[in-house]
Write an enzyme that holds these catalytic residues in place. Structure first.
Site, PDB file in Angstrom:
ATOM      1  CG  HIS A  48      -8.323  -3.973  -2.168  1.00 36.36           C
ATOM      2  ND1 HIS A  48      -9.364  -3.220  -2.659  1.00 36.36           N
ATOM      3  CD2 HIS A  48      -7.312  -3.098  -1.949  1.00 36.36           C
ATOM      4  CE1 HIS A  48      -9.007  -1.954  -2.730  1.00 36.36           C
ATOM      5  NE2 HIS A  48      -7.759  -1.857  -2.310  1.00 36.36           N
ATOM      6  CG  ASN A  84      -0.445   8.887   2.350  1.00 34.01           C
ATOM      7  OD1 ASN A  84      -0.896   7.871   1.833  1.00 34.01           O
ATOM      8  ND2 ASN A  84       0.085   9.870   1.638  1.00 34.01           N
ATOM      9  CG  HIS A 114      -1.088   5.250  -0.515  1.00 32.79           C
ATOM     10  ND1 HIS A 114      -1.753   5.791   0.579  1.00 32.79           N
ATOM     11  CD2 HIS A 114      -1.931   4.317  -1.019  1.00 32.79           C
ATOM     12  CE1 HIS A 114      -2.933   5.200   0.719  1.00 32.79           C
ATOM     13  NE2 HIS A 114      -3.057   4.302  -0.239  1.00 32.79           N
ATOM     14  NE  ARG A 142      -3.686   2.130   2.683  1.00 30.00           N
ATOM     15  CZ  ARG A 142      -3.691   2.925   3.774  1.00 30.00           C
ATOM     16  NH1 ARG A 142      -2.863   2.670   4.773  1.00 30.00           N
ATOM     17  NH2 ARG A 142      -4.521   3.934   3.847  1.00 30.00           N
TER      18      ARG A 142
END
Length: 321
Positions: free
Chosen positions: A189, A93, A66, A62
């Site tokens: 996911h 974040n 990001h 992740r």
């Protein structure tokens, strides 16, 4: 998985695995002369951390996503700001974690090859190796990225868990990624963890009338309500119930059953291309998912990168030189 076994697996996969189109000057052997043990050092550190806490695999993947979606894959998410206005301080974040893994890998590299390996490359390798630790797919990581010097909270505009398919496709297209990359990378996911705060309005008050999102399976809504009370914003939720510790294609089965946790999961059924991909993975038990995921991760790693004389090689990932 032992470090020795991981190294052997990585070599084998590099021979039979994903092809790499390289239009932007990165090189699989970029550090061969100046830091030949770079990948082994990063992998060793990553294994040490993720093998003790496997949930870090999802966290590090992740973090990489990001980073790449804001100013490209330049390690700007790693920078700290004394005024709390860097990327890592933006609301999406605040729940990002795993910085200690990147910092530890960078510190080990600095002892061996000071000033050579960028934090952007370290993060790219850590994300790959973290997934490998939990028996997920391997992908080649071309190297040579440079570190960005700018990190602004105001620039964090990530694909939203509340977004529909049109907005998500635009987010990906803007980064040079396509619709297939969108649905494939959403498959990450399968190891994702979220919390009740992000879905409470979806199951309790979707249109302001005390209803739930009609695109959700009613049985799934009932299960979520048992876990998430209306005022509960902290309880954790598995994004792929029953499969969260295993990197596999089970996420697509969940989405096909209308049990996607976020709107951004459910809306993948609203587009012909993404729905077809989901249906194919369900009917074939994910026959192509690992290969597809690896190829999309390679593409992600080229997003808006800095090379040549642009940027710098940070000595510490949290601070510009």
């Amino acid at each position: 998985m032992a470090i020795k076994n991981l190294l052997v697996l990585a070599v084998l996969l590099s021979v039979i695995g994903v092809s790499v189109a390289n239009p932007k000057g990165l090189d699989l052997n970029y550090y061969k002369r100046r830091c030949p043990d770079a990948e082994a050092i990063v992998r060793r550190t990553t294994v040490q951390y993720v093998s003790r806490q496997t949930s870090l695999a999802a966290a590090l993947l992740r973090m990489y996503f990001h980073d790449c979606f804001v100013r490209g894959c330049d390690g700007s998410i790693l920078l700290k700001s004394p005024t709390k206005d860097a990327e890592r301080d933006a609301i999406p974040n605040l729940s990002v974690r795993g910085y200690e893994v990147v910092d530890a890998a960078k510190a080990a590299l600095e002892k061996k090859c000071p000033g050579v390996v960028s934090c952007a490359d370290v993060l790219a390798l850590v994300a790959r190796d973290a997934v490998l630790v939990i028996n997920g797919p391997w992908w080649p990581v071309p190297l040579g990225r440079r570190d960005g010097r700018i990190s602004r909270k105001s620039e964090v505009n990530l694909p939203s868990p509340f977004a529909g398919i049109a907005a998500l496709k635009k987010n990906f297209f803007d980064k040079g990624l396509n619709t297939k990359d969108l649905v494939v990378l959403s498959g990450a996911h399968t190891i994702g963890i979220s919390n009740c705060g992000l879905i409470n309005s979806r199951i309790y008050n979707f249109t302001g009338k005390g209803d739930f999102d009609p695109s959700m399976n009613p049985s799934y809504v009932r299960a979520l309500k048992k876990r998430c009370k209306p005022t509960d914003f902290k309880t954790s939720l598995e994004m792929d119930p029953g499969s969260v510790k295993k990197f596999d294609s089970h996420y697509f089965n969940i989405v096909a059953q209308k049990k996607g946790l976020f709107t951004s999961d459910s809306t993948l059924l609203d587009d012909a291309e993404t729905k077809t991909y989901i249906d194919t993975q369900v009917s074939t038990a994910g026959s192509s998912f690992n290969k597809d995921f690896s190829e999309s991760m390679v593409k992600l790693g080229f997003v808006e990168i800095l090379t040549g004389n642009k940027g710098e090689i940070r000595r510490k990932c949290a601070f510009v030189n």
